[in-house]
Design an enzyme around this catalytic site. Structure first.
Site, PDB file in Angstrom:
ATOM      1  N   CYS A   1       0.839  -1.212   0.000  1.00  0.00           N
ATOM      2  CA  CYS A   1       0.000   0.000   0.000  1.00  0.00           C
ATOM      3  C   CYS A   1       0.866   1.251   0.000  1.00  0.00           C
ATOM      4  O   CYS A   1       0.506   2.269  -0.609  1.00  0.00           O
ATOM      5  CB  CYS A   1      -0.903   0.022   1.239  1.00  0.00           C
ATOM      6  SG  CYS A   1      -2.170  -1.245   1.217  1.00  0.00           S
TER       7      CYS A   1
ATOM      8  N   ASP B   1      14.780   2.249  10.858  1.00  0.00           N
ATOM      9  CA  ASP B   1      13.716   1.635  11.649  1.00  0.00           C
ATOM     10  C   ASP B   1      13.079   2.704  12.543  1.00  0.00           C
ATOM     11  O   ASP B   1      13.782   3.349  13.331  1.00  0.00           O
ATOM     12  CB  ASP B   1      14.364   0.530  12.496  1.00  0.00           C
ATOM     13  CG  ASP B   1      13.356  -0.251  13.304  1.00  0.00           C
ATOM     14  OD1 ASP B   1      12.171   0.140  13.349  1.00  0.00           O
ATOM     15  OD2 ASP B   1      13.754  -1.273  13.902  1.00  0.00           O
TER      16      ASP B   1
ATOM     17  N   THR C   1      -7.110  -1.155  10.849  1.00  0.00           N
ATOM     18  CA  THR C   1      -7.696  -2.281  10.124  1.00  0.00           C
ATOM     19  C   THR C   1      -9.140  -2.503  10.553  1.00  0.00           C
ATOM     20  O   THR C   1      -9.482  -2.284  11.736  1.00  0.00           O
ATOM     21  CB  THR C   1      -6.884  -3.578  10.343  1.00  0.00           C
ATOM     22  OG1 THR C   1      -7.547  -4.662   9.712  1.00  0.00           O
ATOM     23  CG2 THR C   1      -6.698  -3.917  11.807  1.00  0.00           C
TER      24      THR C   1
ATOM     25  N   SER D   1      -6.092 -11.714  15.964  1.00  0.00           N
ATOM     26  CA  SER D   1      -4.710 -12.196  15.786  1.00  0.00           C
ATOM     27  C   SER D   1      -3.824 -11.206  16.530  1.00  0.00           C
ATOM     28  O   SER D   1      -4.252 -10.083  16.835  1.00  0.00           O
ATOM     29  CB  SER D   1      -4.304 -12.240  14.306  1.00  0.00           C
ATOM     30  OG  SER D   1      -4.066 -10.929  13.813  1.00  0.00           O
TER      31      SER D   1
ATOM     32  N   TYR E   1      -1.453  -9.662  15.282  1.00  0.00           N
ATOM     33  CA  TYR E   1      -1.317  -8.507  14.376  1.00  0.00           C
ATOM     34  C   TYR E   1      -2.501  -7.551  14.545  1.00  0.00           C
ATOM     35  O   TYR E   1      -2.312  -6.350  14.766  1.00  0.00           O
ATOM     36  CB  TYR E   1      -1.223  -8.964  12.911  1.00  0.00           C
ATOM     37  CG  TYR E   1      -1.743  -7.891  11.983  1.00  0.00           C
ATOM     38  CD1 TYR E   1      -1.036  -6.701  11.808  1.00  0.00           C
ATOM     39  CD2 TYR E   1      -2.987  -8.018  11.346  1.00  0.00           C
ATOM     40  CE1 TYR E   1      -1.544  -5.683  11.003  1.00  0.00           C
ATOM     41  CE2 TYR E   1      -3.490  -7.013  10.545  1.00  0.00           C
ATOM     42  CZ  TYR E   1      -2.770  -5.838  10.383  1.00  0.00           C
ATOM     43  OH  TYR E   1      -3.274  -4.831   9.614  1.00  0.00           O
ATOM     44  N   HIS E   2      -3.724  -8.085  14.404  1.00  0.00           N
ATOM     45  CA  HIS E   2      -4.892  -7.199  14.490  1.00  0.00           C
ATOM     46  C   HIS E   2      -4.935  -6.505  15.860  1.00  0.00           C
ATOM     47  O   HIS E   2      -5.324  -5.340  15.969  1.00  0.00           O
ATOM     48  CB  HIS E   2      -6.187  -7.983  14.234  1.00  0.00           C
ATOM     49  CG  HIS E   2      -6.386  -8.373  12.785  1.00  0.00           C
ATOM     50  ND1 HIS E   2      -6.086  -9.627  12.313  1.00  0.00           N
ATOM     51  CD2 HIS E   2      -6.841  -7.679  11.722  1.00  0.00           C
ATOM     52  CE1 HIS E   2      -6.353  -9.680  11.003  1.00  0.00           C
ATOM     53  NE2 HIS E   2      -6.815  -8.510  10.621  1.00  0.00           N
TER      54      HIS E   2
ATOM     55  N   LYS F   1      -2.928  -3.332  16.175  1.00  0.00           N
ATOM     56  CA  LYS F   1      -3.596  -2.131  15.639  1.00  0.00           C
ATOM     57  C   LYS F   1      -4.587  -1.560  16.667  1.00  0.00           C
ATOM     58  O   LYS F   1      -4.803  -0.350  16.723  1.00  0.00           O
ATOM     59  CB  LYS F   1      -4.353  -2.482  14.354  1.00  0.00           C
ATOM     60  CG  LYS F   1      -3.458  -2.967  13.221  1.00  0.00           C
ATOM     61  CD  LYS F   1      -2.990  -1.813  12.363  1.00  0.00           C
ATOM     62  CE  LYS F   1      -2.284  -2.289  11.118  1.00  0.00           C
ATOM     63  NZ  LYS F   1      -1.734  -1.205  10.311  1.00  0.00           N
TER      64      LYS F   1
ATOM     65  N   LEU G   1      -8.488 -12.357  -2.086  1.00  0.00           N
ATOM     66  CA  LEU G   1      -8.828 -12.276  -3.509  1.00  0.00           C
ATOM     67  C   LEU G   1      -7.580 -12.367  -4.396  1.00  0.00           C
ATOM     68  O   LEU G   1      -7.587 -13.050  -5.429  1.00  0.00           O
ATOM     69  CB  LEU G   1      -9.591 -10.970  -3.791  1.00  0.00           C
ATOM     70  CG  LEU G   1     -10.050 -10.777  -5.235  1.00  0.00           C
ATOM     71  CD1 LEU G   1     -10.897 -11.947  -5.723  1.00  0.00           C
ATOM     72  CD2 LEU G   1     -10.832  -9.480  -5.384  1.00  0.00           C
TER      73      LEU G   1
END
Ligand SMILES: O=c1ccn([C@@H]2O[C@H](COP(=O)(O)OP(=O)(O)O[C@H]3O[C@H](CS(=O)(=O)O)[C@@H](O)[C@H](O)[C@H]3O)[C@@H](O)[C@H]2O)c(=O)[nH]1
Length: 486
Positions: A102, A164, A234, A269, A271-272, A275, A329
């Site tokens: 992105c 970083d 997200t 998760s 990861y999620h 966020k 997808l």
């Protein structure tokens, strides 16, 4: 401003003061007191803000040269006074994570729209591929070559800071050198499966994402509280509740009292969850420090070409199809192209918001051009259509048939822990209200995505297609290769 221009004294401002001046649209007034600076005596000046919010007044030492520099940079980021105050008009945008899927598309898009762009990236996404033996479907050029080529094609310069953001000194140096009006933050580990490989990847994901964002917040506070943070969140922060999903906030009446509160978070998760933690930290700093921030709760992105990345093959974006970084997808299109059955996890009723990458770049541009107000923590749900996994499989099967492909579907035991049949209705009106014109998933887009996958099908590593990271089997043992689910 007239006062500022009329100062004939030397104004030897420090970089921090200059950015403070620039970012706070200060009017600089001469002060009666003279202060010593090294061996010289300089008049002290008092800085006052045009903003409605009460501001501290600060004294600085100044030189005539830097006054005109300050005037210039103030006028660059701020338009003349409107009846409701100065109009914030961002020109310089720092894109953190600008080498990723992105981020690269967005950096080029903003540069094409005449924003001055700087990419900040540690290039760690490329390292993940090396470590896990993965590769993009499309060959991708180095970030240095990408930027060089962009300049030779368009004459537009993109600055690059490789490092970083968890290293605050590096980040702050980049801020001081580039002086952004807005920061778009894509620079996070963004794969749910990656965060579920093992303990060390879970820890890495949360540390990298949460500390990186905290550093960005501190850098903005230190450098310029006016700088607008556009943060990639997200839709997965909300999970799949059995009620409509609102955009960030929900009004609740409880025991006769009513309040508008952050929408409940049920991420699934590590990861999620990272966020979710970011969102809380950002919301807090908006309240406590008066930061301005927009959380873009993005859905699952598909597609590869944008107007800019399609200009030359060396500008081509990455396209992930593997079981770790590939999203639904995009994966299905590659699977159809190489004759692999579509991998529907579990019952396939998992429904999410989806959007074309051309809309990702449009949404970020809209968020930058229409910034949050100081102190505002704004949340936009960034997707254009909802699909279940079964819907996607049916769409790809039909589109494949038209191209003469025989597309089959297989049911894969779900490696994740998630609802496989559920209610899902998420609001997504705020970006539309700002002018988003969606590229909806059409036959022609599916057709071109499938053709794109066919074009590169010889690069597909079939062994990377099946998922092999289990939400339940994650453990403390470090995995040098992802664990097998069966
Ligand atoms: O071969 C596959 C791949 C995925 N799925 C299912 O498709 C859904 C979406 O999975 P995904 O891998 O396409 O997307 P996800 O892991 O949710 O993450 C992606 O989409 C998120 C938006 S959202 O899903 O949270 O709305 C972003 O935050 C992430 O950075 C991005 O990697 C899940 O229910 C998953 O189980 C399949 O059935 N088969």
């Amino acid at each position: 401003m007239a006062n500022l221009l009329s100062i004939s004294c030397a104004v030897n401002t420090s970089p921090a003061t200059r950015t403070y001046l620039r970012s706070h649209n200060k009017c600089v007034l001469p002060c009666h007191a003279y202060k010593a600076c090294g061996n010289h005596m300089f008049p002290s000046i008092i800085i006052k803000s045009h903003r409605e919010k009460p501001q501290r007044a600060i004294a600085v030492y100044a030189t005539a040269a830097s006054v005109s520099q300050d005037v210039k940079s103030i006028s660059e980021a701020w338009s003349p006074q409107s009846p409701s105050g100065p109009i914030y008009n961002p020109k310089k945008v720092m894109v953190i994570g600008g080498d990723g899927y992105c981020g690269w598309a967005t950096a080029l898009h903003l540069s094409n729209k005449n924003y001055e762009v700087a990419i900040v990236d540690s290039l760690v996404r490329r390292l993940f591929d090396h470590q896990l033996g993965l590769d993009s479907l499309t060959p991708i050029s180095s970030i240095q070559n990408r930027i060089r080529l962009w300049k030779s094609l368009t004459g537009k310069n993109i600055q690059l800071y490789v490092g970083d953001i968890c290293d605050f000194e590096f980040l702050f140096d980049a801020f001081k050198s580039f002086e952004p009006d807005a920061v778009v933050h894509f620079g996070e580990q963004r794969s749910a499966p990656y965060s579920m490989i093992d303990r060390s990847r879970a820890v890495f994901t949360q540390q990298n994402n949460v500390i990186g964002t905290l550093n960005v917040l501190f850098a903005i506070k230190e450098f310029s509280e006016e700088c607008h943070l556009v943060k990639l969140g997200t839709m997965g922060e909300y999970g799949t509740p059995n009620i409509d999903i609102e955009e960030g906030y929900i009004t609740i009446t409880h025991n006769g009292r009513t309040d508008t509160l952050p929408y409940p978070k049920q991420a699934s998760s590590f990861y999620h969850l990272s966020k979710v933690h970011d969102s809380h930290n950002i919301a807090f700093t908006c309240k406590a420090w008066g930061m301005r921030a927009t959380d873009l709760n993005q859905g699952v992105v598909y597609g590869v070409r944008t107007e800019e990345t399609a200009m030359h093959e060396e500008l081509c974006n990455r396209f992930d199809y593997d079981g770790v970084f590939g999203t639904a997808l995009n994966r299905f299109c590659v699977q159809a192209a190489v004759g692999h059955p579509l991998t529907v996890y579990g019952m396939g009723g998992q429904t999410r918001g989806y959007l074309d990458i051309r809309d990702t770049v449009q949404c970020v541009e809209l968020a930058i051009a229409n910034p949050a107000k100081p102190g505002e923590f704004r949340v936009f749900n960034q997707f254009t259509e909802q699909f279940s996994v079964n819907n996607l499989a049916a769409l790809v099967t039909n589109a494949g048939k038209k191209l003469g492909l025989e597309v089959k579907t297989m049911t894969v035991p779900n490696p994740r822990v998630e609802a496989e049949e559920h209610y899902y209705n998420a609001k997504h009106t705020k970006l539309m209200e700002l002018g988003l014109r969606p590229h909806l998933l059409s036959d022609s887009l599916l057709d071109s995505l499938l053709n794109f996958a066919i074009q590169f099908k010889d690069r597909v590593d079939h062994s990377q297609i099946m998922p092999n990271i289990s939400w339940k089997k994650i453990g403390v043992k470090a995995q040098t290769a992802p664990v097998q689910t069966s």
